[in-house]
Structures are given as structure tokens and as C-alpha cells.
Design an enzyme around this catalytic site. Sequence first.
Site, PDB file in Angstrom:
ATOM      1  N   TRP A  65       6.020  76.204  48.085  1.00 35.05           N
ATOM      2  CA  TRP A  65       6.667  76.298  46.767  1.00 35.05           C
ATOM      3  C   TRP A  65       5.927  75.288  45.922  1.00 35.05           C
ATOM      4  CZ3 TRP A  65       9.806  73.042  43.664  1.00 35.05           C
ATOM      5  CH2 TRP A  65      10.498  73.713  42.652  1.00 35.05           C
ATOM      6  N   LYS A  98      15.341  77.760  47.626  1.00 36.96           N
ATOM      7  CA  LYS A  98      16.713  77.727  48.142  1.00 36.96           C
ATOM      8  C   LYS A  98      17.148  76.315  48.441  1.00 36.96           C
ATOM      9  CE  LYS A  98      20.482  79.639  49.620  1.00 36.96           C
ATOM     10  NZ  LYS A  98      21.384  80.021  48.511  1.00 36.96           N
ATOM     11  N   LYS A 109      23.513  82.095  36.893  1.00 38.95           N
ATOM     12  CA  LYS A 109      23.164  83.217  37.770  1.00 38.95           C
ATOM     13  C   LYS A 109      22.315  84.233  37.016  1.00 38.95           C
ATOM     14  CE  LYS A 109      23.986  82.102  40.802  1.00 38.95           C
ATOM     15  NZ  LYS A 109      24.489  81.127  41.745  1.00 38.95           N
ATOM     16  N   HIS A 139      31.251  74.350  17.035  1.00 40.74           N
ATOM     17  CA  HIS A 139      30.493  73.126  16.758  1.00 40.74           C
ATOM     18  C   HIS A 139      28.980  73.351  16.845  1.00 40.74           C
ATOM     19  CE1 HIS A 139      34.200  70.903  16.599  1.00 40.74           C
ATOM     20  NE2 HIS A 139      34.538  71.434  17.747  1.00 40.74           N
ATOM     21  N   GLU A 185      28.372  78.906  35.460  1.00 40.76           N
ATOM     22  CA  GLU A 185      27.806  79.539  36.657  1.00 40.76           C
ATOM     23  C   GLU A 185      27.310  80.951  36.322  1.00 40.76           C
ATOM     24  OE1 GLU A 185      26.739  78.995  39.481  1.00 40.76           O
ATOM     25  OE2 GLU A 185      27.005  80.770  40.738  1.00 40.76           O
ATOM     26  N   ASN A 232       5.729  69.409  53.259  1.00 44.86           N
ATOM     27  CA  ASN A 232       6.822  69.720  52.342  1.00 44.86           C
ATOM     28  C   ASN A 232       7.162  68.438  51.613  1.00 44.86           C
ATOM     29  OD1 ASN A 232       9.176  70.476  51.035  1.00 44.86           O
ATOM     30  ND2 ASN A 232      10.440  70.376  52.890  1.00 44.86           N
ATOM     31  N   ARG A 259      14.056  79.942  51.681  1.00 45.38           N
ATOM     32  CA  ARG A 259      13.954  78.689  50.950  1.00 45.38           C
ATOM     33  C   ARG A 259      13.219  78.868  49.623  1.00 45.38           C
ATOM     34  NH1 ARG A 259      14.351  74.280  54.749  1.00 45.38           N
ATOM     35  NH2 ARG A 259      12.894  73.007  53.600  1.00 45.38           N
ATOM     36  N   CYS A 318       9.129  74.264  50.193  1.00 42.87           N
ATOM     37  CA  CYS A 318       8.167  74.546  51.254  1.00 42.87           C
ATOM     38  C   CYS A 318       8.860  74.563  52.610  1.00 42.87           C
ATOM     39  CB  CYS A 318       7.098  73.462  51.292  1.00 42.87           C
ATOM     40  SG  CYS A 318       6.236  73.260  49.753  1.00 42.87           S
TER      41      CYS A 318
END
Length: 608
Positions: free
Chosen positions: A74, A603, A484, A503, A480, A98, A27, A2
Site C-alpha cells: 500500500w 483495511k 461510506k 451556519h 458514517e 510494512n 488489508r 502492506c
Amino acid sequence: MCGIVGIVGSGPVADRLVDALRRLEYRGYDSAGIATLDGGLIGRRRAEGKLGNLAQKLVGDPLVGRIGIGHTRWATHGAPTEQNAHPHATERVAIVHNGIIENFRQLLEDLARDGYSPKTQTDTESVALWVTRELDRGVAPEQAVANTLKQLRGAFALAFMFKGDENLLIAARSGAPLAIGFGEGEMYLGSDAMALAPFTAKLAYLEDGDWAVITPTSVVIRDMDGAVVERARQLSQVSALLVDRGNHRHFMAKEIYEQPETISHTLSHYVDMGAEKVSIRETMPFDFAKLTRLTISACGTAYFAGAVAKYWFERYARLPVDIDVASEFRYREPPMEMGGLSLFISQSGETADTLAALRYCAAQGQHVASLVNTQESTIARESDVVFPILCGPEIGVASTKALSAQLTALASLAIAAGRARGVLNAEQEADLVRALISVPNAVSRALGQEDRIVEIAKKLSKAKDVLYLGRGVMFPIAMEGALKLKEISYIHAEGYAAGELKHGPIALVDEAMPVIVVAPSDELVDKTLSNMQEVAARGGKIILITDEAGAATVGQGVAETILIPQVSNFVAPILALIPVQLLAYHTAVAMGTDVDQPRNLAKSVTVE
Ligand code: F6R
């Protein structure tokens, strides 16, 4: 997460509130709203989805007023509907929030006994109702807020606006960031300096437990005991210009393409290029030579930066590193040796779990160092030493240039540690520094593979699941890559240590499963390539990210190869990052998702 803004002043505020919210879009949010006072009465406009929906509502049904608050939400409690969007209001007070009010159920139960019932599914409304009951009992606004704050448990930043008082905003902070902006005959509040940049550069950051009474000409800040306190005013460095996408379709693409420049910028801070040495400008309250252990905590992509750095510190400085995701570390309460060094990596500098881990380590007598992009952030302010990454504002929700900048700074710190601990001599240091200096140019060349990656991404966009494999420093890069892809294309992906494949995950492999193998030619490449052959033998479609020397040793079975420039093993993870970023980006573009603001993501994650 938020975002909050507020203006109390002299001119109309509605459009400016929406503009400020636009600056907080990065954000992540799923609904938005503003409230102003018109003739002393609270007016609100709220809308689901993007800010454009709110702006459109305001065109058809404008709000006047010279005081107002605004919010991008959010969702944490309650679906992202218009009804649950902030500001929340009763007839007497409007608030934006927030964070999370952990005890909202108890508050609502108590309020219900007096006939106050919520209209939304949010935790926030409990605060609006509690203040309202205080006001109904004849308590003045300031005291009503003070009484309410004492009841709240959780992490929050709050702003309050009251019916009938066009000269009063109240702000409060406990765990989520909030800045006060100072203007001429006008004052502001906001979640960060970005939101306030068009209004003023003069800011003061509230500390946890602080609350502030704000009028057009004054700001009085009190701590949690009610004592008036001074919080340093500082000049924000954040640019008033809204960062734009340039020629790129998305911020994420712009940020990927900026990397040769941003990495150069980071390097110029940490490296004396002429002397081929690392030079750390920050005063370090610890001595690398005397450390027995380094503890790293971070979340998400920043955690992967730390995971690569573990290999670097252990190999090039012989310094043992413990690394954990901050949300696990903070509750594990690990024993720590006094005087140790704890490092926190965070682009935003506001991630709640990372901040909590930092506070735990500070309480354990650790030296607290942070690696942040936002130097005015809470994590930076609570650190003994702040290492900047200097990559400029990162707007795309999926982190790209921050990671390459973090890696560049961490590589420099590992070299500094290696020198201080007598592991690296001047010649070895110069070799490593030369390798670092070569990165920006090599990254430009890696970006040159885009056309080929676009074609591969079109095929990848048809997949349901994707496996990424890497070994050693390439393992975090594989993770990563998977993160993404998941974030922006919503395709399920996993990053695995190549040696772990047999495994368990090898059971997943079939003709429908693309397997992306990140394996430039290092001392482990042969081992990873054998794991790759195990996949090929089971019909898995392999996309290999390697360099020329790696490609020369590959046998049969690779469907696609993406080449990165041949560089020293030391910096190869930074280069391998580029194709995994581009692959995720172009897959998402092929699928038509909202690349810069993917669903459900924020964000800056200021809640646990
Ligand atoms: C992934 C991403 C997140 C962040 C994580 C930590 O693309 O952006 O995983 O890396 O939320 O954020 P910071 O670095 O701001 O602490």
C-alpha cells in the site's frame, strides 16, 4: 496496509506465498510481489495492481525455491508501480517492509557517499542498501541486520532473506505487527494470523524492538538490546478457511447481510437474555461507579461508534465522555486524571494512531480498555481489559458489521455503567436490554428495504456531492453515511449536524444536491425535520431515513423516504446504520467501482 509473509522450509514456497498474500488482500494494496532463493540466488516477481497480475506472471515465469518472502504494498513513498513494489533487493539481500522508514533520506545520503544508490522511490530500499553495505564489509547477515535496525527511525515490520542461505529469514518489528508461525521442519512469518492460518495455528507475536532469526527448525527472538527473549506461543483462533463471499457479489454485501447474526453473537456475549440484564464477563480493573470521566479515542468508522457511545454513556450512565480521533488526541497531550478510564475502539486492533493514543494514556496512569475485533492484535495485547466485538473477520475494506457490533457492545457497556452508577434501576435496565435484544430481528427487517434502496442509489450515483444530516445520536450515523459513500463510490459527501446547516453548508444546497436526512422519530425529530424543510425550500432533493412515526410527521418536499423499523430510541442508531450502508454499497455497485478494495484505502492502517 502492506502485508508481509515469509516461509523457510522444506517444500516449494511460491504458490503458498501467493495464497498467504491473498489472505492479506483485505488489508488493501496496490501492488504485490514475492522473492525466493533458487540455487542460492535471489529471484523476484512483482506486479502492479491485483494479485491476479502477480499470479499470472508466475505462471509464465515461475519461481522455485523452498524459502521466500512476499508482500502486498500500500504505497506510502513512491507510486504503486512494479519498480516500487516489494520485495526490494540487491544482489545480496531481499526485504519486505510494512510501515515507514522516516529517516530514509539521511540513510540514502550516507549510502550515496559509498556509492550505493537506490533504483526506486521507496523508503524501503534504504534498508536493503544499508544491509548490503554491511554485508559487503564482511559483516554476517545477523549482525548486518542488527546494525541496520539501530539506524532506522519510524514504524516498521521487516523481513530479510539472504543470497546463499536457504535456511535463514530474519524478521524485525517496531510499531507494525508481525507474527512468527511455528511448523514442523518449517517456520513462517506474517503480518497477522490470517496470513498464516493455512500453515499453522501456533504463533508468537513479536513485540516492539524485537527481531527474530528464523530457520526451518528454530526461532531465536532478541529484544532491542540484543538479549534473547521468550515470546509466549499461543494458538490462533483464526480459521484456516479463506472466508468466502457466499452468495454475495462482494464481501461488503455479505458483511452487511450478516449483521442480524453478528449482532446476535455480540449480544450473547454481553447480555443475559433470560435475566434481561447486561452481564460483563471481562474482569474490569476499574469501577464504573468511581469514574469521573471516560476518554474514547479511535479512527474513522470506529470513531463514529465512540461518538454514538458518548451520547449513551452521558445519558444512561451520567458519565462525562471526551472523544477524539486518535491522530489528534495523541499529539494534543491532554492532561489526564490518574486512575481514569481510556477506551480505544479498533476493528483491526492495529491502527497506528489508536495504538499511539493508547500508549499515551497508559503512560498517564489510565486504565486502558479496548474494544476490538481481533483479539490477538497489538491494541488488545497492550490493554488492561479487552472487550471483544465478535463479528468474525471483516474483509471488505469499508467497515460495516464491525460498527454495528461495536455499537452493540458499547450500548451494553453503557448500561453496565448506568447500573453501577445508580442511574438505571433494574426495570430501566430491563427495558434497555429488551430494546437491544430486538435489534437483530429489526436489522433483518431494515435489510428488507434493499430493492427500494437500489433504485435510490441509481439516482445517487449521478450526484457529484451529497450532504448527510443528523442530530444527536444520528449525527455520527450521518457522518458514517458520508464516509461510506466517499470511500467506495468516490462521490464527495459530508456529514453535518442538522442544526449546523444554516451556519454554512446550506449555501451548497441546490436542485443538484441530494441531502440525506437521518431522522427516526426521537425527541429531536421535529427539529431535524425543520432543518430538512429549510433544504426543501431551497430546492434540495431530500432522501429521508426515518421510521413510520417519523414519516407520519413529515410535510411536503421529501423526494424519497426509506423506512426503518420502529424501535426504541436507544437502539435506533444501529437501525439507521443499515440504510446508509446499503445506499453507499448500491451506489458504488451502480458506478462499477472496486467495492471491496476501494482505491487508496487500507483495511488496517499501521502507519501514521
Ligand atoms: C471506514 C473504515 C476506516 C476504519 C479506520 C479504523 O470504512 O474502515 O475508517 O474504521 O481505519 O480502523 P480500525 O477500526 O481497524 O482501527
